[in-house]
Design an enzyme around this catalytic site. Structure first.
Site, PDB file in Angstrom:
ATOM      1  N   GLU A  56       0.593  -1.472   0.083  1.00 41.45           N
ATOM      2  CA  GLU A  56       0.260  -0.277   0.444  1.00 41.45           C
ATOM      3  C   GLU A  56       0.441   1.046   0.344  1.00 41.45           C
ATOM      4  O   GLU A  56       1.808   0.909   0.804  1.00 41.45           O
ATOM      5  CB  GLU A  56      -1.181   0.036   0.813  1.00 41.45           C
ATOM      6  CG  GLU A  56      -2.072  -1.329   1.378  1.00 41.45           C
ATOM      7  CD  GLU A  56      -2.427  -1.810   2.510  1.00 41.45           C
ATOM      8  OE1 GLU A  56      -3.560  -1.992   2.742  1.00 41.45           O
ATOM      9  OE2 GLU A  56      -2.197  -0.780   3.859  1.00 41.45           O
ATOM     10  N   THR A  84       5.789 -10.027   9.198  1.00 35.75           N
ATOM     11  CA  THR A  84       4.474  -9.756   8.511  1.00 35.75           C
ATOM     12  C   THR A  84       4.489  -8.204   7.695  1.00 35.75           C
ATOM     13  O   THR A  84       3.979  -7.747   6.849  1.00 35.75           O
ATOM     14  CB  THR A  84       3.378 -10.065   9.592  1.00 35.75           C
ATOM     15  OG1 THR A  84       3.545 -11.144   9.961  1.00 35.75           O
ATOM     16  CG2 THR A  84       2.001  -9.155   9.230  1.00 35.75           C
ATOM     17  N   ASP A 161      -2.796 -15.557  23.265  1.00 36.15           N
ATOM     18  CA  ASP A 161      -2.123 -15.597  21.649  1.00 36.15           C
ATOM     19  C   ASP A 161      -2.456 -16.774  21.323  1.00 36.15           C
ATOM     20  O   ASP A 161      -2.529 -17.882  22.756  1.00 36.15           O
ATOM     21  CB  ASP A 161      -1.318 -15.614  21.452  1.00 36.15           C
ATOM     22  CG  ASP A 161      -0.045 -15.473  19.511  1.00 36.15           C
ATOM     23  OD1 ASP A 161      -0.457 -14.106  19.593  1.00 36.15           O
ATOM     24  OD2 ASP A 161      -0.542 -16.438  19.084  1.00 36.15           O
ATOM     25  N   GLY A 225      -6.361  -5.089  14.438  1.00 33.75           N
ATOM     26  CA  GLY A 225      -6.032  -6.444  13.847  1.00 33.75           C
ATOM     27  C   GLY A 225      -6.632  -6.025  12.128  1.00 33.75           C
ATOM     28  O   GLY A 225      -6.400  -6.556  10.945  1.00 33.75           O
ATOM     29  N   ASP A 227      -7.412  -4.320   8.486  1.00 38.21           N
ATOM     30  CA  ASP A 227      -6.780  -3.211   7.931  1.00 38.21           C
ATOM     31  C   ASP A 227      -7.325  -3.795   6.430  1.00 38.21           C
ATOM     32  O   ASP A 227      -6.205  -3.187   5.588  1.00 38.21           O
ATOM     33  CB  ASP A 227      -5.213  -3.597   8.216  1.00 38.21           C
ATOM     34  CG  ASP A 227      -4.398  -4.644   7.898  1.00 38.21           C
ATOM     35  OD1 ASP A 227      -5.234  -5.638   7.448  1.00 38.21           O
ATOM     36  OD2 ASP A 227      -2.803  -4.086   9.148  1.00 38.21           O
TER      37      ASP A 227
END
Length: 352
Positions: A56, A84, A161, A225, A227
């Site tokens: 992006e 990531t 997690d 989270g 997006d």
């Protein structure tokens, strides 16, 4: 010469300033720019999606400076030993078009994401909030914990997690920062008693990280989270129970939790709350939701804040990026080995 802040310089800047102090200053810089939201150019980010991730560009300008960030999001990278999210950014002087700063933004994005979350929570969470659950303990989790501690007074963190080693990593990194850390075995356990719930997972899919029965009255949800299109974390019923706040509505309807809702579903932009034109939390029992996807103005704020810090502390390099010609018409002369059309006078720097 253009100022350049690389990874090593960014680390030195944060170390010299102090991570909590850096987050607090950055959060204030973002809030200051939200207060002058109408002066900025605003557009949803320009995204190139693939089956494995997204790349992006995030541009904006306030009329004096132009800034953009290049950023990727590739959840599968973790299995390959890669990050990531990676990013870099550029800040330019609008009056000349010349760049004044090139910077790493992988670390800076992590810092600005956390600073923005805590800024929003300062306005939306209950003032007596002290305990935060963080569901998803990857690269962003420590930044969130420290930002909320510095800006909102959070002193208890509950971690969960699906990968227990991620929670252990987060707890180890936060040791010595004055926080009471609890590692939980389920998301349900993590949110029990939490005043604020942060969801920050990486999978690029429609997911249900939080279900309606997990969210009690008075909670503030910091959903960061989501997006991109097709990626959510919250059950739709939670959205219907919450007062929803966003950065830039047009972008959030594409990428945020509210992509699950009709296009005319009412939401409030954070700049309206910060400037007092719209209300934020209206009661202690209300559920507030910050549906954050990240927006270019936050990166613009971060680049400007970091540039001021770098110049003040002298922590930067000079990048030979623009040929400074004695005759601006004679660019080809640079290639002539027997001539020297390049001059190197000190060019006035644009205002910080």
């Amino acid at each position: 010469m253009v100022h350049f802040v690389g990874v090593e310089a960014m680390i030195r800047l944060v170390e010299k300033t102090g991570v909590r102090e850096f987050l607090s200053g950055l959060s204030q810089a973002i809030e200051d720019d939200f207060r002058r939201w109408p002066v900025f150019e605003k557009t949803p980010r320009i995204a190139s999606h693939s089956s494995v991730g997204v790349i992006e560009l995030m541009p904006t300008s306030d009329g004096n400076h132009y800034g953009f960030k290049y950023v990727n999001g590739h959840p599968k990278n973790m299995k390959e030993g890669l990050q990531t999210v990676t990013a870099f950014g550029v800040l330019s002087d609008v009056s000349t078009g010349y760049p004044v700063l090139v910077s790493e933004m992988t670390l800076l994005t992590a810092l600005r994401t956390a600073a923005t979350s805590a800024m929003a929570a300062k306005h939306l969470a209950r003032p007596d909030s002290r305990c935060m659950a963080i569901i998803g303990n990857g690269a962003q989790s420590e930044f969130q914990a420290l930002a909320f501690a510095a800006i909102c007074g959070i002193d208890q963190i509950r971690l969960y997690d699906i990968d227990p080693t991620a929670s252990l990593k987060c707890a180890a990194n936060l040791a010595g920062h004055g926080l009471d850390i609890t590692i939980c075995t389920t998301a349900q356990d993590a949110v029990a008693g939490a005043d604020i719930i942060t969801t920050v997972t990486a999978d690029k899919q429609y997911a249900t990280i939080l279900t309606d029965n997990m969210v009690g009255e008075g909670v503030h949800i910091n959903a960061i989270g989501g997006d991109c299109p097709g990626k959510t974390e919250l059950h739709k019923d939670i959205l219907h129970r919450s007062q929803i706040f966003v950065e830039f509505t047009e972008q959030t309807r594409i990428e945020g939790e509210i992509q699950q809702l009709p296009e005319n579903y009412p939401v409030t932009e954070m700049w309206q709350v910060i400037t007092g034109t719209m209300p934020g939390r209206q009661s202690a029992k209300e559920i507030t939701l910050f549906d954050s996807v990240g927006f270019a103005i936050e990166d613009f704020s971060a680049l400007n804040f970091m540039r001021r810090q770098a110049l003040s502390l002298g922590i930067f390099e000079e990048l030979d990026l623009i040929a400074d010609l004695a005759d601006p018409r004679n660019l080809f002369g640079v290639l002539e080995t027997k001539k020297d059309p390049i001059r190197r006078p000190q060019r006035p720097q644009a205002a910080a």
